[in-house]
Write an enzyme that holds these catalytic residues in place. Sequence first.
Site, PDB file in Angstrom:
ATOM      1  N   TYR A   1      21.753 -35.507   2.019  1.00  0.00           N
ATOM      2  CA  TYR A   1      21.540 -34.890   3.337  1.00  0.00           C
ATOM      3  C   TYR A   1      22.851 -34.675   4.091  1.00  0.00           C
ATOM      4  O   TYR A   1      22.943 -33.821   4.956  1.00  0.00           O
ATOM      5  CB  TYR A   1      20.624 -35.772   4.206  1.00  0.00           C
ATOM      6  CG  TYR A   1      19.154 -35.481   4.060  1.00  0.00           C
ATOM      7  CD1 TYR A   1      18.541 -35.546   2.819  1.00  0.00           C
ATOM      8  CD2 TYR A   1      18.379 -35.154   5.164  1.00  0.00           C
ATOM      9  CE1 TYR A   1      17.184 -35.292   2.683  1.00  0.00           C
ATOM     10  CE2 TYR A   1      17.027 -34.901   5.043  1.00  0.00           C
ATOM     11  CZ  TYR A   1      16.431 -34.971   3.798  1.00  0.00           C
ATOM     12  OH  TYR A   1      15.095 -34.717   3.674  1.00  0.00           O
TER      13      TYR A   1
ATOM     14  N   LYS B   1      17.758 -42.570  -9.774  1.00  0.00           N
ATOM     15  CA  LYS B   1      17.762 -41.930 -11.089  1.00  0.00           C
ATOM     16  C   LYS B   1      19.040 -42.365 -11.793  1.00  0.00           C
ATOM     17  O   LYS B   1      19.950 -41.563 -12.037  1.00  0.00           O
ATOM     18  CB  LYS B   1      17.705 -40.400 -10.933  1.00  0.00           C
ATOM     19  CG  LYS B   1      16.360 -39.874 -10.474  1.00  0.00           C
ATOM     20  CD  LYS B   1      15.372 -39.663 -11.609  1.00  0.00           C
ATOM     21  CE  LYS B   1      15.794 -38.526 -12.505  1.00  0.00           C
ATOM     22  NZ  LYS B   1      14.861 -38.399 -13.672  1.00  0.00           N
TER      23      LYS B   1
ATOM     24  N   ASP C   1       6.212 -38.775   1.658  1.00  0.00           N
ATOM     25  CA  ASP C   1       5.124 -37.799   1.821  1.00  0.00           C
ATOM     26  C   ASP C   1       4.018 -38.083   0.809  1.00  0.00           C
ATOM     27  O   ASP C   1       2.828 -38.005   1.119  1.00  0.00           O
ATOM     28  CB  ASP C   1       5.630 -36.361   1.616  1.00  0.00           C
ATOM     29  CG  ASP C   1       6.021 -35.690   2.930  1.00  0.00           C
ATOM     30  OD1 ASP C   1       6.366 -36.419   3.892  1.00  0.00           O
ATOM     31  OD2 ASP C   1       5.978 -34.443   3.008  1.00  0.00           O
TER      32      ASP C   1
ATOM     33  N   ASP D   1      12.417 -39.162   1.184  1.00  0.00           N
ATOM     34  CA  ASP D   1      11.718 -38.065   1.861  1.00  0.00           C
ATOM     35  C   ASP D   1      10.498 -37.658   1.042  1.00  0.00           C
ATOM     36  O   ASP D   1       9.385 -37.530   1.562  1.00  0.00           O
ATOM     37  CB  ASP D   1      12.696 -36.890   2.020  1.00  0.00           C
ATOM     38  CG  ASP D   1      12.085 -35.747   2.810  1.00  0.00           C
ATOM     39  OD1 ASP D   1      11.394 -36.017   3.816  1.00  0.00           O
ATOM     40  OD2 ASP D   1      12.298 -34.581   2.427  1.00  0.00           O
TER      41      ASP D   1
HETATM   42  C1  IPM Z   1      11.199 -36.219   7.497  1.00  0.00           C
HETATM   43  C2  IPM Z   1      11.379 -34.725   7.596  1.00  0.00           C
HETATM   44  C3  IPM Z   1      12.833 -34.448   7.912  1.00  0.00           C
HETATM   45  C4  IPM Z   1      13.644 -34.869   6.709  1.00  0.00           C
HETATM   46  C5  IPM Z   1      13.150 -32.994   8.318  1.00  0.00           C
HETATM   47  C6  IPM Z   1      12.311 -32.543   9.489  1.00  0.00           C
HETATM   48  C7  IPM Z   1      14.606 -32.819   8.620  1.00  0.00           C
HETATM   49  O1  IPM Z   1      10.923 -34.102   6.443  1.00  0.00           O
HETATM   50  O2  IPM Z   1      11.534 -36.916   8.472  1.00  0.00           O
HETATM   51  O3  IPM Z   1      10.713 -36.683   6.472  1.00  0.00           O
HETATM   52  O4  IPM Z   1      13.778 -34.116   5.729  1.00  0.00           O
HETATM   53  O5  IPM Z   1      14.165 -35.982   6.757  1.00  0.00           O
HETATM   54 MG    MG Z   2       9.943 -35.410   5.073  1.00  0.00          MG
END
Ligand code: IPM
Ligand code: MG
Length: 368
Positions: free
Chosen positions: A142, A192, A253, A249
């Site tokens: 990032y 990884k 999810d 990330d």
């Molecule tokens: C998260 C989101 C963020 C990320 C975005 C909105 C920048 O997906 O907080 O998981 O990628 O970290």
């Molecule tokens: Mg995210």
Amino acid sequence: MTNPSLLILAGDGIGPEVMAEVRKIIDWYGAKRGVTFDVSEDLVGGCAYDKHGTPLHDDTMAKAQEVDAVLLGAVGGPKYDSLDFSVKPERGLLRLRKEMDLYANLRPAQCFDALADFSSLKKDVVAGLDIMIVRELTSGVYFGEPRGIFKEGNERVGINTQRYTESEIERVARSAFELARKRGNKLCSMEKANVMESGVLWREVVQRIGDTEYPDVELSHMYADAGAMQLTRWPKQFDVIVTDNLFGDLLSDLAAMLTGSLGMLPSASLGAPMANGRPKALYEPVHGSAPDIAGQGKANPIACILSFAMALRYSFDMGAEADRVEGAVAKVLADGLRTADLMGPEGGAPVSTGQMGDAIVTALDASL
Ligand code: IPM
Ligand code: MG
């Protein structure tokens, strides 16, 4: 004693709607528990860009550095999709994370009993699930340099860099080990290492911290792709997972959907302790700004309310009060209240964002 201070950055899309419900809980604490928060509000994301031409004004950044905790709603929306990368709403959030140095992002995935049927996985796979993903938040791909789109011969090349220093890995590993000690005493680290040097270093450092400082915590390592597979196969094998920024990330999810809805999941982003002993902290729901349903009273405020509960626990040392808020949420779900995102294929009548918030306040009253 001074009141604890909170900066609210509601942001874009459904952010302001779900934050309005958190305000009800904050007000309830003032009225019924004698805990008064000094609340200030400001802009982040697209709304800040509209007003100031930047997704996070310097004054807002300075305020965030001073308060005990920041509560953020959500940022972004289609209106801002074509903006230059440097002023996109998401940059506001990333700047907060980076400048506050919030390196440990705690993302719990907990399946409420009342929602076990709602997951797309079989009920026995998710019922009672309670795991915690600790995602490194201030480094990795990032933020790594070089990055950009460059000209190479007669074509362009897009570059991002995965980069971790030993100390960056050490500090997030310690956060994860500490949490594991307070929970099931089990930590799984994911990278990884079979393909990436940064992963080899990650594994080595986490193992060293485990051996030297946390020999009592059961430590394991998994390649992140296998980790994704194991998370859907039998998620209850995990207690705490620690992983880098990008894998975290994705995996968070994935873990969110195990619980049925992204609308349920809170997060805490924590940094080093401030002079008052409290960690630098930002709390936000895992979900995004959901522009498609914004302004319609359809959003689920629970993730944002549970983020406030995490603030009670991690910033204000009010674990029993955090339990109370979480209990109130469990109660309204057990009573059958559902916002639109929690309606199964069989349908039914969803409650509005405001009705969900009111019901949680009523459940808080009943808890006294
Ligand atoms: C998260 C989101 C963020 C990320 C975005 C909105 C920048 O997906 O907080 O998981 O990628 O970290
Ligand atoms: Mg995210």
